[in-house]
Design a protein around this motif. Structure first.
Motif, short mmCIF file in Angstrom:
data_model
loop_
_atom_site.label_atom_id
_atom_site.label_comp_id
_atom_site.label_asym_id
_atom_site.label_seq_id
_atom_site.Cartn_x
_atom_site.Cartn_y
_atom_site.Cartn_z
N ALA B 79 0.84 -1.20 0.00
CA ALA B 79 0.00 0.00 0.00
C ALA B 79 0.87 1.26 0.00
N ILE B 80 1.95 1.25 0.80
CA ILE B 80 2.84 2.41 0.83
C ILE B 80 3.49 2.62 -0.53
N ALA B 81 3.94 1.50 -1.14
CA ALA B 81 4.61 1.61 -2.45
C ALA B 81 3.67 2.20 -3.48
N VAL B 82 2.43 1.70 -3.52
CA VAL B 82 1.47 2.21 -4.50
C VAL B 82 1.18 3.69 -4.23
N SER B 83 1.09 4.05 -2.94
CA SER B 83 0.82 5.44 -2.60
C SER B 83 1.93 6.35 -3.13
N LEU B 84 3.18 5.88 -3.06
CA LEU B 84 4.29 6.69 -3.58
C LEU B 84 4.22 6.80 -5.10
N ILE B 85 3.78 5.72 -5.76
CA ILE B 85 3.61 5.80 -7.22
C ILE B 85 2.53 6.83 -7.55
N VAL B 86 1.47 6.82 -6.75
CA VAL B 86 0.41 7.80 -6.96
C VAL B 86 0.95 9.22 -6.83
N GLU B 87 1.80 9.44 -5.83
CA GLU B 87 2.40 10.76 -5.66
C GLU B 87 3.16 11.16 -6.91
N ARG B 88 3.93 10.23 -7.43
CA ARG B 88 4.77 10.51 -8.60
C ARG B 88 3.94 10.99 -9.77
N PHE B 89 2.72 10.40 -9.93
CA PHE B 89 1.95 10.69 -11.14
C PHE B 89 0.80 11.65 -10.94
N THR B 90 0.45 11.94 -9.67
CA THR B 90 -0.63 12.91 -9.53
C THR B 90 -0.08 14.24 -9.11
N PHE B 91 0.64 14.25 -8.02
CA PHE B 91 0.97 15.51 -7.42
C PHE B 91 2.09 16.25 -8.12
N ARG B 92 3.10 15.50 -8.58
CA ARG B 92 4.24 16.18 -9.20
C ARG B 92 3.88 16.87 -10.49
N TYR B 93 2.80 16.37 -11.16
CA TYR B 93 2.46 16.96 -12.44
C TYR B 93 1.51 18.12 -12.31
N LEU B 94 1.22 18.48 -11.08
CA LEU B 94 0.25 19.54 -10.88
C LEU B 94 0.86 20.88 -11.25
N LYS B 95 0.75 21.22 -12.53
CA LYS B 95 1.18 22.55 -12.95
C LYS B 95 -0.03 23.25 -13.51
N THR B 96 -0.49 24.26 -12.84
CA THR B 96 -1.67 24.93 -13.38
C THR B 96 -1.23 25.83 -14.51
N LYS B 97 -1.90 25.64 -15.65
CA LYS B 97 -1.51 26.35 -16.86
C LYS B 97 -2.34 27.62 -17.00
N TYR B 98 -3.65 27.46 -16.80
CA TYR B 98 -4.53 28.60 -17.02
C TYR B 98 -5.16 29.08 -15.72
N VAL B 201 6.76 16.34 0.34
CA VAL B 201 5.41 15.91 -0.04
C VAL B 201 5.27 14.38 -0.07
N PRO B 202 6.27 13.64 -0.56
CA PRO B 202 6.11 12.18 -0.51
C PRO B 202 5.85 11.62 0.89
N VAL B 203 6.30 12.35 1.91
CA VAL B 203 6.05 11.89 3.28
C VAL B 203 4.55 11.77 3.54
N VAL B 204 3.78 12.74 3.02
CA VAL B 204 2.34 12.70 3.19
C VAL B 204 1.78 11.41 2.58
N PHE B 205 2.30 11.07 1.40
CA PHE B 205 1.78 9.88 0.72
C PHE B 205 2.22 8.60 1.41
N MET B 206 3.44 8.62 1.98
CA MET B 206 3.88 7.46 2.76
C MET B 206 2.97 7.25 3.95
N LEU B 207 2.67 8.36 4.64
CA LEU B 207 1.78 8.27 5.80
C LEU B 207 0.39 7.77 5.38
N THR B 208 -0.09 8.29 4.24
CA THR B 208 -1.38 7.84 3.72
C THR B 208 -1.38 6.33 3.50
N GLY B 209 -0.32 5.86 2.82
CA GLY B 209 -0.22 4.43 2.55
C GLY B 209 -0.16 3.62 3.84
N LEU B 210 0.62 4.12 4.78
CA LEU B 210 0.77 3.42 6.06
C LEU B 210 -0.57 3.34 6.80
#
Lengths: 308, 306
Positions: B79-98, B201-210
């Protein structure tokens, strides 16, 4: 026409209408994660009227849309006080309450579901989908469509420019709810049987993803999104068995050689959702893309040189 | 009266599962302003992976069936590992364009994508039916003055309390906790003042997974059953608990989770099990419309654009 193809066209048309319903809300800046709730209201309104009062199908279809639309407007006023995450949660909660109410109402069949008389052939939803699509395309060219776009892009500035934010939002949300209800009514009459479990939270998620992946800037988006994901399983029919064996081995299960289920289609939907949000969050079809493809260049002369 | 007290104890036990998941929800929403829809899946994943390992053992025939405790530990790690993958693909790409009105929902939508991916992969690999989990005997009970308390549930409750307490202390005192609170307050300012957002920020996702993995493992042990759709029910009630308690507040989530457990038990007691969905979600809808702040929440959360 074979029954198989007829079934695909019917479900495609229903999904397209449903997607347009959610599109109207999203295009005016409101993420509606309660689509299944409005679809269920439309389906059960049409089903109940048809089974208990014996109304003709033409009337029950209309009634499904009207009832869902009224529920949408009634819900829109209190719910639109909330924004962002709260709006997403409120619409989601609404859909859950509707499903719970249906499950506990004996007049609607409860958990047993309800059979709906008055079968309609695939042609009827198809005509419905074409009419709805034309309507939404027209709507997006009107002043109303323009204000929806303005609110989506920047609510504060639209407010300053004198757009009546609340009226436009309620109208867009309500008409969207009516379209979702219409899709439910078509579903009820085409399948002849409805149950509350058929309108679960996942349905709301799927339809929102169709719309967002198709793109919310133009009316082409929901059409392309819904069509792509409805037709995807037909395309994948050949590829899937091999892929299933790989996943089963990786996850540590025992390959049983049975036919893969529908789940694959949703895995692909999920992967595309993640990929699109990362690379192209505005969706597949954008405004500039449509303009380019239709050779309607809106850029002023000299603009191109200036950017070079 | 005795029956009522027994129901109250049951509600407390049930609520403790909701509390853990609700804390995970409130943590991501409070710090990152992100409604993470993968949380129910992480909960389910820990339970299902735990079941698969204790039933089949490691993949590719690397081992025979594992002991249930080891299997659940690996489930939590998954669960922790998947949560970190989620972080990689959801949060890091959060660049608001408009900066338009639906753009803040980008991570929310990708987390819905991940929900579909993980849940359906689990269905494909393990099948859709509920499975019996071979944990310790869940029916060992302790008799306290006529009220029966199941020992595994009591242990789960203690673990939950401990975890929440540790989390609150961490947020309050540690360097990471201070950094996270700074990000919650204002991400840009935190960045300027030398907090490395990308690393913290990944710490938040690790805690979430945990948290989710732990809740899933405790659920598997207590109820002796896991299923691919077990996350939906728990997840939705945890969301309800989080909103009732107030978005972004850890103690609010604890209070809200217990409230939902209580509400559920009382509904079952007075109206029967079928109406739980209406009451819990109806309460959520009413709170959202009339008092979106919740019991202990701050008003600013969930409104601003990140």
């Amino acid at each position: 026409m074979s029954g198989y193809l007829a079934g695909i066209i019917a479900i495609l048309s229903i999904n397209v209408i449903f997607a347009y319903g959610i599109f109207l809300a999203v295009a005016s800046g409101q993420l509606n994660l309660g689509g299944a709730g409005f679809q269920a209201v439309g389906a059960y309104a049409a089903g109940w009227l048809s089974a208990n009062l014996g109304l003709p199908v033409a009337l029950t279809l209309l009634a499904g849309a009207v009832v869902a639309g009224l529920v949408g407007v009634a819900l829109a006023f209190p719910i639109l006080r909330t924004r962002g995450v709260y709006l997403v949660l409120a619409t989601f909660a609404f859909a859950e309450v509707v499903a719970g109410l249906i499950l506990n109402t004996d007049a609607l069949g409860g958990a047993m579901g309800m059979s709906v008389p008055g079968y309609v052939e695939w042609q009827v939803p198809m005509i419905g989908a074409v009419v709805v699509a034309l309507l939404v395309f027209y709507l997006m060219t009107t002043r109303f469509g323009l204000t929806m776009r303005a609110i989506h892009d920047d609510e504060d500035v639209s407010d300053l420019m004198g757009v009546s934010i609340r009226n436009v939002k309620v109208a867009a949300f309500g008409v969207g709810a009516a379209l979702a209800g219409l899709s439910g009514a078509f579903y009820a009459h085409n399948f002849g049987y409805i149950e509350a479990q058929g309108f679960n939270a996942m349905v709301s998620i799927y339809v929102l993803l169709y719309v967002l992946l198709g793109g919310t800037q133009t009316a082409w988006g929901p059409l392309v999104g819904a069509a792509f994901f409805t037709l995807l399983p037909e395309i994948l029919r050949e590829v899937l068995p091999a892929a299933k064996e790989v996943v089963v081995t990786l996850f540590g299960g025992v390959p049983d050689g049975s036919r893969p289920d529908e789940s694959w289609r949703f895995v692909i939907l999920g992967v595309l959702a993640v990929a699109f949000m990362a690379i192209r969050p505005e969706g597949l079809i954008t405004r500039t893309m449509v303009e380019r493809l239709s050779f309607r260049r809106r850029t002023a002369p000299g603009m191109k040189e200036a950017t070079e | 009266m005795m029956l009522f007290l027994q129901q109250l104890v049951n509600a407390l036990m049930l609520g403790s599962v909701y509390v853990t998941v609700a804390v995970a929800f409130t943590l991501t929403i409070g710090i990152l302003n992100f409604l993470n829809f993968t949380i129910p899946t992480l909960f389910m994943l820990a339970g299902m992976v735990g079941w698969a390992l204790s039933y089949w053992g490691l993949p590719f025939g690397l081992s025979g069936p594992l002991h249930w405790a080891l299997a659940l530990a690996i489930g939590i790690a998954a669960a922790i590992a998947v949560s970190l993958i989620v972080e990689r693909f959801t949060f890091r790409y959060l660049k608001t364009k408009y900066g338009d009105s639906t753009e803040h929902a980008i991570p929310l939508v990708s987390s819905l994508g991940f929900l579909l991916i993980v849940e359906n992969l689990v269905r494909i690999a393990y099948g859709t039916e509920a499975r019996r989990f071979p944990g310790p005997d869940a029916n060992m009970t302790l008799d306290v003055g006529g009220i029966l308390v199941r020992i595994p549930q009591l242990v789960s409750l203690l673990i939950t309390v401990l975890i929440v307490f540790a989390l609150v202390q961490m947020m309050k005192r540690s360097r990471i906790g201070r950094g996270l609170r700074a990000i919650a307050e204002n991400p840009d300012a935190a960045n300027i003042l030398g907090i490395d957002t990308k690393r913290i920020v990944p710490v938040v996702f690790m805690l979430t997974g945990l948290l989710c993995g732990l809740a899933g493992a405790l659920f598997a042990v207590n109820y002796g059953e896991v299923a691919p759709m077990m996350g939906e029910d728990i997840g939705s009630k945890a969301i309800a608990g989080m909103v009732i308690g107030g978005l972004g507040s850890i103690w609010g989530a604890v209070l809200g989770g217990l409230c939902v457990g209580l509400l559920e038990m009382m509904t079952v007691h007075f109206f029967g099990a079928d109406t739980v969905q209406i009451v819990v979600w109806g309460a959520l809808l009413v709170v959202l419309i009339l008092y979106p702040k919740g019991i202990l929440g701050h008003h600013s959360i969930g409104k601003g654009k990140l």
